[in-house]
Design a protein around this motif. Structure first.
Motif, short mmCIF file in Angstrom:
data_model
loop_
_atom_site.label_atom_id
_atom_site.label_comp_id
_atom_site.label_asym_id
_atom_site.label_seq_id
_atom_site.Cartn_x
_atom_site.Cartn_y
_atom_site.Cartn_z
N ILE A 64 42.85 42.41 26.55
CA ILE A 64 42.92 43.73 25.92
C ILE A 64 41.56 44.07 25.29
CG2 ILE A 64 44.04 45.12 24.12
CD1 ILE A 64 45.72 44.44 26.77
N GLU A 65 40.95 43.09 24.65
CA GLU A 65 39.61 43.28 24.08
C GLU A 65 38.63 43.74 25.17
OE1 GLU A 65 37.48 43.45 20.77
OE2 GLU A 65 39.51 42.64 20.76
N PHE A 66 38.67 43.06 26.30
CA PHE A 66 37.80 43.40 27.43
C PHE A 66 38.09 44.79 27.97
CE2 PHE A 66 37.80 42.96 32.26
CZ PHE A 66 36.53 43.48 32.41
N MET A 67 39.36 45.10 28.20
CA MET A 67 39.70 46.38 28.84
C MET A 67 39.45 47.58 27.93
SD MET A 67 40.45 45.71 31.97
CE MET A 67 41.17 47.27 32.53
N THR A 68 39.29 47.33 26.60
CA THR A 68 38.99 48.41 25.66
C THR A 68 37.52 48.38 25.23
OG1 THR A 68 39.72 47.03 23.79
CG2 THR A 68 41.36 48.49 24.76
N SER A 69 36.70 47.59 25.92
CA SER A 69 35.30 47.44 25.52
C SER A 69 34.39 48.53 26.08
CB SER A 69 34.77 46.07 25.98
OG SER A 69 34.72 46.00 27.40
N GLY A 70 34.91 49.39 26.94
CA GLY A 70 34.12 50.46 27.53
C GLY A 70 34.98 51.22 28.52
N PRO A 71 34.44 52.28 29.10
CA PRO A 71 35.24 53.07 30.03
C PRO A 71 35.53 52.35 31.35
CG PRO A 71 33.02 53.99 29.85
CD PRO A 71 33.11 52.86 28.86
N SER A 72 36.65 52.74 31.96
CA SER A 72 37.04 52.27 33.29
C SER A 72 37.14 53.46 34.23
CB SER A 72 38.44 51.62 33.24
OG SER A 72 38.43 50.43 32.49
N MET A 73 36.84 53.24 35.50
CA MET A 73 37.02 54.28 36.52
C MET A 73 38.37 54.05 37.18
SD MET A 73 35.22 56.73 37.89
CE MET A 73 35.76 57.88 39.14
N ILE A 74 39.29 55.01 36.99
CA ILE A 74 40.66 54.86 37.49
C ILE A 74 40.84 55.74 38.72
CG2 ILE A 74 43.10 54.89 36.82
CD1 ILE A 74 41.71 53.54 34.61
N MET A 75 41.34 55.17 39.80
CA MET A 75 41.46 55.94 41.05
C MET A 75 42.79 55.70 41.75
SD MET A 75 37.75 54.95 42.52
CE MET A 75 38.04 53.28 42.00
N VAL A 76 43.25 56.73 42.45
CA VAL A 76 44.33 56.55 43.41
C VAL A 76 43.68 56.48 44.78
CG1 VAL A 76 46.43 57.51 44.42
CG2 VAL A 76 45.97 57.83 41.97
N LEU A 77 43.99 55.40 45.51
CA LEU A 77 43.46 55.21 46.87
C LEU A 77 44.59 55.43 47.85
CD1 LEU A 77 41.49 51.86 46.34
CD2 LEU A 77 40.66 54.21 46.05
N SER A 78 44.24 56.00 48.99
CA SER A 78 45.23 56.26 50.03
C SER A 78 44.74 55.69 51.36
CB SER A 78 45.42 57.79 50.14
OG SER A 78 46.23 58.10 51.24
N GLY A 79 45.68 55.18 52.15
CA GLY A 79 45.31 54.65 53.47
C GLY A 79 46.43 53.81 54.06
N GLU A 80 46.20 53.36 55.29
CA GLU A 80 47.12 52.44 55.96
C GLU A 80 47.30 51.18 55.11
OE1 GLU A 80 48.21 51.79 59.79
OE2 GLU A 80 48.64 53.81 59.07
N ASP A 81 48.53 50.84 54.77
CA ASP A 81 48.77 49.57 54.07
C ASP A 81 47.83 49.40 52.87
OD1 ASP A 81 50.09 47.17 53.80
OD2 ASP A 81 48.93 46.11 55.32
N ALA A 82 47.65 50.50 52.13
CA ALA A 82 46.58 50.57 51.11
C ALA A 82 46.70 49.47 50.04
CB ALA A 82 46.58 51.94 50.45
N ILE A 83 47.91 49.09 49.66
CA ILE A 83 48.07 48.12 48.57
C ILE A 83 47.47 46.77 48.97
CG2 ILE A 83 49.76 46.83 47.18
CD1 ILE A 83 51.56 49.41 47.42
N ALA A 84 47.91 46.25 50.11
CA ALA A 84 47.41 44.95 50.58
C ALA A 84 45.94 45.05 51.00
CB ALA A 84 48.26 44.45 51.74
N HIS A 85 45.59 46.17 51.62
CA HIS A 85 44.22 46.35 52.10
C HIS A 85 43.23 46.34 50.93
CE1 HIS A 85 41.06 47.28 54.79
NE2 HIS A 85 40.93 48.54 54.44
N ASN A 86 43.59 47.06 49.85
CA ASN A 86 42.73 47.07 48.66
C ASN A 86 42.61 45.66 48.07
OD1 ASN A 86 41.25 48.18 46.41
ND2 ASN A 86 43.15 48.13 45.22
N ARG A 87 43.72 44.92 48.01
CA ARG A 87 43.69 43.55 47.45
C ARG A 87 42.79 42.65 48.31
NH1 ARG A 87 46.28 42.55 42.40
NH2 ARG A 87 46.76 40.45 43.13
N GLN A 88 42.79 42.88 49.62
CA GLN A 88 41.89 42.11 50.49
C GLN A 88 40.43 42.42 50.20
OE1 GLN A 88 42.94 42.94 54.56
NE2 GLN A 88 44.77 41.63 54.47
#
Ligand code: ATP
Ligand code: MG
Length: 136
Positions: A64-88
């Motif tokens: 929590i300390e780390f995630m509140t230490s500065g801004p994050s870029m939050i995005m929705v990604l779209s594509g074939e099998d996007a969840i597993a593909h992004n994790r790869q």
């Protein structure tokens, strides 16, 4: 495989090192489309709610300390099998175990300061997209 959406975060370590552009290029070159995006400086309640599943873990306070230490870029990604593909494309949580050429292998500092987040299931993706993009 059908078109899917997933939530992606470029975490404060990578934003702080001006690596947003390089990481977004990996995602786009990997075949994922950025369909929504916001830069968010998370406060403590927001980060704690987002990572609530880890509340009992020994690393929670530090995370929590780390995630509140500065801004994050939050995005929705779209594509074939996007969840597993992004994790790869991201690679393993611990950059020391991430495959060569993955985002975490190239941009993460440690198992905690690991550059990116990606939803890990359709249920998580739906919850996380609704969390940051409530109108969508
Ligand atoms: P994320 O959920 O951020 O996409 P992940 O699914 O690969 O990453 P999780 O197990 O969900 O990993 O852990 C969430 C986050 O908590 C990790 O990305 C990392 O920032 C931090 N974390 C996980 N394990 C540890 C650990 N052992 N020590 C310190 N921080 C950790
Ligand atoms: Mg996770």
């Amino acid at each position: 495989m059908a078109e899917q959406k997933t939530l992606s975060i470029v975490k404060p370590d990578a934003v702080g090192k001006s690596n947003i552009g390089k990481i977004l290029a990996r995602l786009e070159e990997g075949g994922l489309r950025i369909v929504q995006a916001r830069l968010v400086y998370m406060d403590r309640p927001m980060a704690e709610k987002f990572y609530a599943e880890h509340a009992e873990r020994p690393f929670f306070a530090s995370l929590i300390e780390f995630m509140t230490s500065g801004p994050s870029m939050i995005m929705v990604l779209s594509g074939e099998d996007a969840i597993a593909h992004n994790r790869q494309l991201m690679g393993a949580t611990d950059p020391a175990k991430a495959d060569p050429g993955t985002i975490r292998a190239d941009f993460a500092e440690s198992i905690e300061r690991n550059a990116v987040h990606g939803s890990d299931s359709p249920e998580a993706a739906e919850r996380e997209i609704g969390f940051f993009f409530p109108a969508s």
